[in-house]
Structures are given as structure tokens and as C-alpha cells.
Design an enzyme around this catalytic site. Structure first.
Site, mmCIF file in Angstrom:
data_model
loop_
_atom_site.group_PDB
_atom_site.id
_atom_site.type_symbol
_atom_site.label_atom_id
_atom_site.label_comp_id
_atom_site.label_asym_id
_atom_site.label_seq_id
_atom_site.Cartn_x
_atom_site.Cartn_y
_atom_site.Cartn_z
ATOM 1 N N GLU A 176 -8.421 11.945 12.853
ATOM 2 C CA GLU A 176 -9.127 11.472 11.664
ATOM 3 C C GLU A 176 -8.556 12.085 10.387
ATOM 4 O O GLU A 176 -8.944 11.703 9.281
ATOM 5 C CB GLU A 176 -10.639 11.723 11.789
ATOM 6 C CG GLU A 176 -11.073 13.186 11.895
ATOM 7 C CD GLU A 176 -10.983 13.761 13.326
ATOM 8 O OE1 GLU A 176 -10.049 13.402 14.065
ATOM 9 O OE2 GLU A 176 -11.842 14.590 13.665
ATOM 10 N N CYS A 281 3.871 21.626 17.676
ATOM 11 C CA CYS A 281 3.533 22.260 18.954
ATOM 12 C C CYS A 281 4.747 22.955 19.559
ATOM 13 O O CYS A 281 4.622 23.738 20.480
ATOM 14 C CB CYS A 281 3.013 21.218 19.915
ATOM 15 S SG CYS A 281 4.186 19.889 20.112
#
Ligand code: NAD
Length: 499
Positions: A176, A281
């Protein structure tokens, strides 16, 4: 203000829920759009559209699917500038980096173009008299992906191109925080000829994700995000009978051996630690350096770190953009405070740019030396531009140290010794290993994934692991007799043999 809507059955739709959330341009520190936060009823609309589309899509020929994927690839290439700019304005990363992530996603589309070959089964002729055996890989049905903010293009593209190429219908729930890109990716896929309803995008937060985890028609969930959420997704999906792959957080280490080319290793450490403001990541978060060369190495890294240009991602002079939200920026900055309180040495302090570049959510790169295992700056995944240095004596201590960390996404070694490199790659417990490569993200035809707290489930993303995840294996054993042959007659209660 722009309102970002769901994309269901080929159209942007407001859906049922009236909840919304603000979407920011982190370089300006101001809200630029709002996104709808969907509920179960919105998901039902998307799943109904997916189910309807699946009935026809699963029957589409492999060459038809490949042709649509080829066209999609061309459209992505043509729109790469527009897509990169959308990423930069909601995520903050610099434009060249945003373009790089679209390109790595596009490579998965290129891999998926080979779907006629990738879905070939195996066949053994005459496994018994008049009997042939073969395998089929069939789609699962409606499958879902839930993705993080840090790669709004690449991570969803690890999932949906292959899922769809395999004959599934896909429901994507993007982050979001930067939700616009997902809708554009879906629109372009339709422009390439994908039938409506095969690829739907729903927006939302935990409420929407929980609805996905409970929906009986969603057969598989592919997740990438933080470790606590990955673990939750893994458990809830399994409880509800879904196939699941859930990739979590990371704390990636790079070992610099005493024989390494220190200048090249310093370049690599700085690029891998601060690229995308450390919000990757596979970012290097800890350099484990041999005592013998540690002082020299830290000086080389510090020189480079001080010279990095921080600014808006749209400015071609910027090398590092802002962080995604103010809250995240403040949390990352708090680790620099904490490290000095715990006795580490702050060699470069990125907090200095906060006031200069406010109201954007900026934080400069920080370098922290003398970090130990007990410190919070080492224990937590920071996910920002903070690089820790840990000093060790030799490869054995380095491997022991790295393997004791609960995360195990990527790990790298910098050395001139083939012997050390070989030992490192065999003994290190990480899903992806780099040798003189700091960010060893596998190419699209290999598979991406870590182990321990960095991955829950057993399949990695894309490559053949992706094809396996998104298909169900069926083994067929088939016998054809000559018409009226006596061999086809007679009752026999023995377990059927093959000889
Ligand atoms: P996040 O876990 O907060 O969010 C990921 C997704 O899960 C989002 O779509 C979000 O809406 C949803 N979500 C958040 N909280 C939830 C909850 N309580 N219940 C259900 N759903 C929830 O992650 P993020 O901050 O968007 O992304 C950063 C994290 O992702 C880092 O930890 C990073 O290491 C990780 N990451 C891992 C990989 C990998 O390949 N292992 C790749 C990219 C990012």
C-alpha cells in the site's frame, strides 16, 4: 489528489470498502495520492473475475500464451521510462535503479516466454507391456501474490508472469506504500492481449491479506516481505490448505578476506549497502572483515561513503534517494544513535542530512565500525543505509559468525583465493552466495530464495522452482491394447507388477 483503485476484470474499480491510505512522494515528504484499502467483498469481486477467466485461460494454447508474453515484453521495454518514474515518485529510489528493477522483472517475462518448453512433461515408453507413463504439469487455478514496498516492479514480476504462463489466474496485492505500478503492469499485460480477469490487482493492508489467506478459491499464496509477516502467511496459508512460499527479511553479510582486492571490495560494499538507500532484501548490511586488513578497508569504505550524493531520485546527479516513509527513516536513524550508545564507532553519520533535505524522508549513508553480535544494530534487520563492520580473524571465524545469524538470504566473499571461495560457498548457510559479487541475485532462469528466517516453505521464486510452484504434477499411466486382445481380459487381484 489521485485515487489509486483496484484493477478487476480489466478495469479500474473503486470496489466496496471506503477505507483509504495516503501514498507519499518521499523526495518531497508529501502525500501525492490515496489508495483504496479493500475488504473481503472486494477480494470476492477479484476472485470471481479470476475464476471466470481461468476457465478459458487454462485451455489457451501454449503458443498463444507465449505470443502474449512476447508482446508484453515489448510493451514493458517501450514503457520502461514511464514505469521507472512511477517507482521513483512513490518509492524514492533513483531513476536508474528503478529502471534496473523493471529490467530484472522483465527478464522473468522473457523466461516465461519459453513456457511451451518449460511445461514439457516426461514420458517413458513401455514401462510395462503396452503401458506408457508420463507426467503433466497443470495450473492450480486462482493464485495470489502479496508483495513488499521495496521492489514494486521486480518482486511482483518474480510471480505473476510465470503463474499466468502456467495457465493460472492471478490476484496481486501490492504494498500500500507504492501501489500504482502494479495496476500499470496489469494494464500493459492486457494491452498485450491477456484476457480480462486473468490478472487482477487488489489493494489493501492486513484486512485484505487475511481475506486472501481465508479465501477457499485461492489455491496458492506467494509472499515476499518481512519475516514476522512471512511466518504468519506461511502458517495461515498452510492451515487453510494452500500451497505457500513466503520469503522474509534478511541481514546479508560480506566477508572480506585478507588477500582480497580491497579497493574493489570497498566499491562493492558501498554499492551494495547504500544502493536503493539500503532498502533491498539483498543489500549488504554487515561487512565481516579480516583483522589484518580491517583498518585499511574501513578507511576505503569511509572515503567512498562520504562522497555519495543524496537527493531526489529524479535528479540524475543523485546516487541515493530518500527512504520510503518518515516513520521508517526515523527508525533507521535511531539505529545510528543506538550503535554509539552501545559502544560502536560511528565513522560516517548519515543523520547530518536529515535537516538539510527536509521535508523529504532523507537519511545519508552511515558506516559503523566495531560492531559486535550483541548490539541491536547487528541483531535487527535495519533496511536502510547503515553498514556495520565486524572484525574477525580468518575464514573460519567469519563463517561461524555469519552462520550464527538467524537470517540466511545472501552472503558474499571477496578474495583472490579459489580455495577460500570454495570453502566459503560450501560451508556458508545462505540461499544465495556471491564470490566477488556483493549482491548475488540469481538471473531469471535460476531461482531466488534464502533459508532459515529468510524463507518459509520450500520453493524459491522464478526459474524452474517457479514453474513447479505454480503447477500441480500429475503422473499418467496409460495402456492401449490391440482391439479384442486376450491380454486385456481376465480378473487378477495381485498388485500390478511391471515385469
Ligand atoms: P511487510 O512485511 O511490512 O509488508 C509486505 C506485504 O505484507 C505488504 O503487501 C503488506 O501490506 C502486507 N502486510 C504487512 N503487515 C501485514 C500483516 N500484519 N498481516 C498481513 N499482511 C501484512 O514488508 P515491507 O516493509 O513492505 O518490505 C520490506 C521487507 O520485505 C523487509 O523485511 C525485506 O527484507 C523484505 N523483503 C524480502 C525479500 C526476499 O526476497 N526475501 C525481497 C524484498 C523484500
Amino acid at each position: 489528489m489521485d485515487e489509486i483503485l483496484h484493477f478487476i476484470a480489466g478495469k479500474r474499480v473503486a470496489g466496496v470498502s471506503r477505507r483509504t491510505s495516503l501514498v507519499y512522494d518521499p523526495s518531497k515528504g508529501e502525500a501525492v495520492a490515496s489508495v483504496v484499502l479493500g475488504c473481503k467483498a472486494d477480494l470476492d469481486l477479484a476472485v470471481d473475475a479470476s475464476l471466470k477467466a481461468y476457465e478459458t485461460w487454462r485451455e489457451s494454447s501454449l503458443s498463444k500464451r507465449a505470443q502474449i508474453l512476447f508482446t508484453y515484453r515489448e510493451l514493458l521495454e517501450r514503457h520502461i521510462g514511464e514505469l521507472a518514474e512511477m517507482i521513483t515518485t512513490q518509492h524514492g529510489k533513483v531513476l536508474s535503479d528503478a529502471e534496473g528493477e523493471v529490467r530484472r522483472g522483465l527478464e522473468v517475462v522473457e523466461f516465461a516466454c519459453g513456457i511451451p518448453h518449460l511445461l514439457k512433461g516426461e514420458l517413458s515408453d513401455s514401462v510395462s507391456r503396452s503401458v506408457d507413463a508420463y507426467s503433466l504439469r497443470q495450473p492450480l487455478g486462482v493464485v495470489a501474490g502479496v508483495t513488499p514496498f521495496n521492489f514494486p516492479a521486480m518482486v511482483p514480476m518474480w510471480m505473476f508472469p510465470l503463474a499466468i504462463a502456467c495457465g493460472n489466474a492471478f490476484v496481486l496485492k501490492p504494498s500500500e506504500k507504492d501501489p500504482s505500478l502494479a495496476v500499470r503492469l496489469a494494464e500493459l499485460f492486457m494491452e498485450a492481449g491477456l484476457p480480462e480477469g486473468v490478472f487482477n490487482v487488489v489493494h489493501g493492508d492486513k484486512e485484505m491479506v487475511d481475506a486472501i489467506l481465508l479465501h477457499p478459491e485461492i489455491k496458492a499464496v506467494s509472499f515476499v516481505g518481512s519475516t514476522p509477516v512471512a511466518k504468519y502467511i506461511y502458517q495461515r496459508s498452510a492451515e487453510n490448505g494452500k500451497r505457500v512460499q513466503a520469503l522474509g527479511g534478511a541481514k546479508n553479510h560480506m566477508f572480506v578476506a585478507s588477500d582480497a582486492d580491497l579497493s574493489a571490495a570497498a566499491d562493492a560494499a558501498v554499492s551494495a549497502a547504500y544502493g536503493s538507500a539500503g532498502e533491498r532484501c539483498m543489500a549488504i548490511s554487515v561487512v565481516v572483515v579480516d583483522d589484518l586488513v580491517a583498518d585499511e578497508f574501513v578507511n576505503l569504505v569511509a572515503e567512498r561513503t562520504k562522497n555519495l550524493r543524496v537527493g531526489s531520485g529524479l535528479d540524475p546527479n543523485s546516487e541515493m534517494g530518500p527512504l520510503v516513509t518518515k516513520e521508517h527513516r526515523d527508525k533507521v536513524a535511531s539505529y545510528v544513535d543506538g550503535a554509539s550508545m552501545e559502544g560502536a564507532r560511528v565513522v560516517v553519520d548519515g543523520r547530518e542530512v536529515i535537516d538539510q533535505l527536509s521535508p523529504g524522508f532523507y537519511l545519508g549513508p552511515s558506516l559503523i565500525d566495531g560492531v559486535t553480535k550483541e548490539m541491536k544494530v547487528y541483531r535487527d534487520e535495519i533496511f536502510g543505509p547503515v553498514l556495520s563492520v565486524v572484525r574477525v580473524s580468518g575464514v573460519d571465524e567469519a563463517v561461524r559468525f555469519i552462520n550464527s545469524n538467524p537470517y540466511a538470504n545472501g552472503a558474499a566473499i571477496f578474495t583472490r583465493s579459489g580455495y577460500l571461495a570454495r570453502r566459503f560457498k560450501r560451508e556458508i548457510d545462505a540461499g544465495m552466495v556471491g564470490i566477488n559479487v556483493p549482491i548475488p541475485v540469481p538471473v531469471a532462469y535460476f531461482s531466488f530464495g534464502g533459508s532459515k528466517d529468510s524463507l518459509f516453505g520450500d520453493t524459491h521464486m522464478h526459474g524452474m522452482e517457479g514453474v513447479r510452484f505454480f503447477t500441480r504434477l500429475k503422473a499418467v499411466t496409460e495402456r492401449w491394447f490391440e482391439e479384442d486382445s486376450s491380454a486385456s481380459r481376465g480378473v487378477n487381484l495381485n498388485f500390478p507388477g511391471t515385469r
